[in-house]
Design a protein around this motif. Structure first.
Motif, PDB file in Angstrom:
ATOM      1  N   ASP A   2      -2.085  12.421   2.790  1.00  0.00           N
ATOM      2  CA  ASP A   2      -0.856  13.242   2.868  1.00  0.00           C
ATOM      3  C   ASP A   2      -0.935  14.417   1.897  1.00  0.00           C
ATOM      4  O   ASP A   2      -1.353  14.261   0.749  1.00  0.00           O
ATOM      5  CB  ASP A   2       0.385  12.400   2.513  1.00  0.00           C
ATOM      6  CG  ASP A   2       0.689  11.371   3.590  1.00  0.00           C
ATOM      7  OD1 ASP A   2       0.299  11.589   4.752  1.00  0.00           O
ATOM      8  OD2 ASP A   2       1.299  10.331   3.247  1.00  0.00           O
ATOM      9  N   THR A  19      -4.120   7.952   2.197  1.00  0.00           N
ATOM     10  CA  THR A  19      -3.308   8.438   3.315  1.00  0.00           C
ATOM     11  C   THR A  19      -3.668   9.881   3.682  1.00  0.00           C
ATOM     12  O   THR A  19      -3.441  10.302   4.812  1.00  0.00           O
ATOM     13  CB  THR A  19      -1.802   8.429   2.965  1.00  0.00           C
ATOM     14  OG1 THR A  19      -1.566   9.397   1.943  1.00  0.00           O
ATOM     15  CG2 THR A  19      -1.344   7.067   2.492  1.00  0.00           C
ATOM     16  N   LYS A  67       2.470   6.044  -1.950  1.00  0.00           N
ATOM     17  CA  LYS A  67       3.470   7.089  -1.646  1.00  0.00           C
ATOM     18  C   LYS A  67       4.615   7.151  -2.660  1.00  0.00           C
ATOM     19  O   LYS A  67       5.356   8.133  -2.684  1.00  0.00           O
ATOM     20  CB  LYS A  67       4.022   6.875  -0.230  1.00  0.00           C
ATOM     21  CG  LYS A  67       2.949   7.052   0.832  1.00  0.00           C
ATOM     22  CD  LYS A  67       3.539   6.974   2.219  1.00  0.00           C
ATOM     23  CE  LYS A  67       2.463   7.118   3.271  1.00  0.00           C
ATOM     24  NZ  LYS A  67       2.980   6.990   4.632  1.00  0.00           N
ATOM     25  N   ARG A 122       0.842  -1.211   0.000  1.00  0.00           N
ATOM     26  CA  ARG A 122       0.000   0.000   0.000  1.00  0.00           C
ATOM     27  C   ARG A 122       0.871   1.254   0.000  1.00  0.00           C
ATOM     28  O   ARG A 122       0.576   2.223  -0.693  1.00  0.00           O
ATOM     29  CB  ARG A 122      -0.903  -0.046   1.226  1.00  0.00           C
ATOM     30  CG  ARG A 122      -1.833   1.123   1.424  1.00  0.00           C
ATOM     31  CD  ARG A 122      -2.632   0.867   2.706  1.00  0.00           C
ATOM     32  NE  ARG A 122      -3.658   1.866   2.949  1.00  0.00           N
ATOM     33  CZ  ARG A 122      -3.488   2.926   3.726  1.00  0.00           C
ATOM     34  NH1 ARG A 122      -2.334   3.153   4.298  1.00  0.00           N
ATOM     35  NH2 ARG A 122      -4.479   3.773   3.927  1.00  0.00           N
ATOM     36  N   ASP A 123       1.963   1.234   0.777  1.00  0.00           N
ATOM     37  CA  ASP A 123       2.848   2.401   0.835  1.00  0.00           C
ATOM     38  C   ASP A 123       3.520   2.659  -0.508  1.00  0.00           C
ATOM     39  O   ASP A 123       3.619   3.801  -0.960  1.00  0.00           O
ATOM     40  CB  ASP A 123       3.935   2.197   1.905  1.00  0.00           C
ATOM     41  CG  ASP A 123       3.384   2.382   3.304  1.00  0.00           C
ATOM     42  OD1 ASP A 123       2.314   2.990   3.447  1.00  0.00           O
ATOM     43  OD2 ASP A 123       4.034   1.898   4.254  1.00  0.00           O
TER      44      ASP A 123
END
Ligand code: SAM
Length: 239
Positions: A210, A208, A55, A50-51
């Motif tokens: 972010d 996320t 990201k 997922r990261d």
């Protein structure tokens, strides 16, 4: 694999980008190679699917939300590391002619392996410092678009990026919220190097949340020959 591809496609869709099945398969292969090589070389601290999907891959693609390069445009990614943002953008836009610049040899070896495994055409890998490569005829003032993520503060990045651009070309710095403090310090570099700040776009990453800031700069004047200065000088003595 299915879960990874669904996650990617949904996250891209939430940003208004669409990924085909073939693109998602390439992203999954890239993910597997990143994790495999990361066991020997330190390429990324993010390893959870997922990261990496959000990201690294989706984060890289956000630059397409602030500027969409023309078909077949020449694009350079400066300090690409394990390929970010250049390789995800190349997967999503196979028509673009990419040069990935990275000074660490082992990272370039990884990129060469991935580019081969994904069968990528129009992909040039340059191992060296941006300050040196920007002086080669092959690279100077010859790109439509320059990209950089997590390489240096904005005034330094401008000295790396603007010499690579044609007149009218664009530079996108993929930044976090702290760029607000780098912007006032960048006005001298913009003046000296021939850049014009067009927009700073705020994006929130899907899942996320972010916050990201995409800084879009246009080259409006030729960059004087004396820039970039010697390797290390832009970092030590920003304009
Ligand atoms: N852009 C990638 C990312 O977002 O994951 C890598 C970020 S990493 C923190 C910075 C990378 O830029 C490193 O791999 C480093 O070797 C490279 N780099 C830094 N300064 C450079 C320069 N002047 N020329 C070429 N590469 C540079």
């Amino acid at each position: 694999m299915h879960e990874f591809k669904r996650l990617l496609r949904d996250a891209a869709g939430a940003l208004g980008l669409s990924l085909t099945e073939a693109m998602c398969e390439r992203f999954f292969l890239y993910y597997r190679l990143l994790i495999e090589w990361n066991e020997k070389f330190n390429l990324t601290s993010l390893v959870e699917p997922r990261d990496v999907a959000i990201k690294h891959f989706i984060d890289s693609l956000t630059c397409l939300l602030v500027h969409s390069p023309a078909y077949g445009a020449r694009v350079v990614d400066i300090g690409t590391g394990a390929g970010f943002p250049g390789l995800p953008v190349k997967i999503a836009r196979g028509d673009l002619h990419f040069t990935l610049i990275e000074s660490t040899g082992k990272k370039v070896a990884f990129l060469r392996h991935v580019a081969g495994a994904l069968g990528m055409a129009y992909m040039d890998l340059a191992c060296g410092r941006a300050e040196v490569l920007a002086r080669h005829d092959r690279y100077r003032a010859s790109f439509d678009l320059a990209l950089a993520r997590a390489v240096a503060p904005l005034p330094v990045l401008l000295e790396y990026a603007l010499p690579f651009l044609k007149m009218g070309g664009h530079f996108i710095a993929l930044k976090g919220p702290a760029v607000q403090e780098e912007l006032p310090a960048s006005s001298n570099a913009l003046n000296v190097l021939g850049g014009n700040l067009k927009v700073v776009k705020t994006i929130f990453l899907p899942l996320t949340g972010d916050e990201r800031k995409l800084v879009l700069i246009e080259k409006t004047e030729p960059t004087p020959e004396k820039f970039p200065r010697r390797p290390g000088i832009p970092q030590r003595r920003p304009l």
